[in-house]
Scaffold this motif. Structure first.
Motif: not given
Length: 224
Positions: A167-178, A125-131, A37-44
């Protein structure tokens, strides 16, 4: 109530896509990969403030109270310049990671204009421009966040750390997220618009009601 219904509908779509795989014939696509989950966005994280940085005017400082209730007479203000990364504005996604696990650990969609974020809350902030995807993902994970925070609870407070997000894992790919984001952006936009409308109506009420109570505004001749 309207936003609660919109959120329920968006969550139902989220579950159908990423948990039950309904658009994919009930089977998780082979191309999907586990990602934290941490890799799916930037946490500021928000800023820390010194006593001399508080003032009666300036930029509002957003704490958990403001996340829940908006800017009120009790809101504190910052009178100094802080790093640009700490400033927030409309449509920003905020995640309160510290506080009461049941009432404070949650994701919020900010709608009160330019402000500055206090520590203990992330701007996400979403890393895939997917708010929309990012917001509804955090909402879906709220029970897990509550559980994590409860296990660390001391004197009524708990927290979710960067390590937990990794540690929290999520299964998907960039195209599906978009793709999911494109479908659910109308829900995201409507939730934001409803927040703004509620703020306008509250402001109008707060302006008119004292005038009615004092007699400054006379509506006795209005025919309904």
């Amino acid at each position: 109530m309207l936003n609660k219904n919109l959120l329920h509908q968006a969550q139902a779509l989220f579950i159908s896509w990423f948990i039950d795989y309904i658009p994919f014939n009930g089977t998780k696509p082979n191309r999907w990969k586990n990602i934290s989950v941490y890799e799916l966005a930037e946490y500021i994280n928000g800023a820390a403030f010194k006593k001399n940085e508080y003032a009666d005017k300036g930029v509002p400082i957003i704490k958990i109270t403001e996340l829940k209730n908006g800017i009120t007479d009790a809101t504190q203000y910052c009178c100094t310049e802080k790093d640009a990364k700490y400033y927030i504005d409309d449509r920003d996604i905020l995640f309160s990671w510290s506080g009461n696990p049941d009432t404070s650990i949650d994701a919020f969609l900010w709608s009160n204009g330019k402000a500055i974020l206090n520590q203990h809350t992330f701007r996400v902030v979403s890393k895939y421009n997917a708010p929309a995807f990012t917001f509804f993902l955090l909402k879906y994970l709220k029970p897990q966040f509550t559980h994590i925070a409860s296990n660390k609870q001391t004197i009524g407070l708990g927290h979710v750390t960067v390590a937990d997000l990794k540690r929290l894992q999520f299964c998907a790919d960039e195209n599906t997220i978009r793709e999911f984001n494109a479908i659910t952006m109308p829900f995201f936009d409507m939730i934001f618009s409803n927040y703004k409308e509620n703020q306008y109506l509250s402001s109008l009420r707060d302006t008119i009601l004292p005038q009615l109570m004092s007699g400054e505004l006379d509506v006795s001749n209005i025919t309904l």
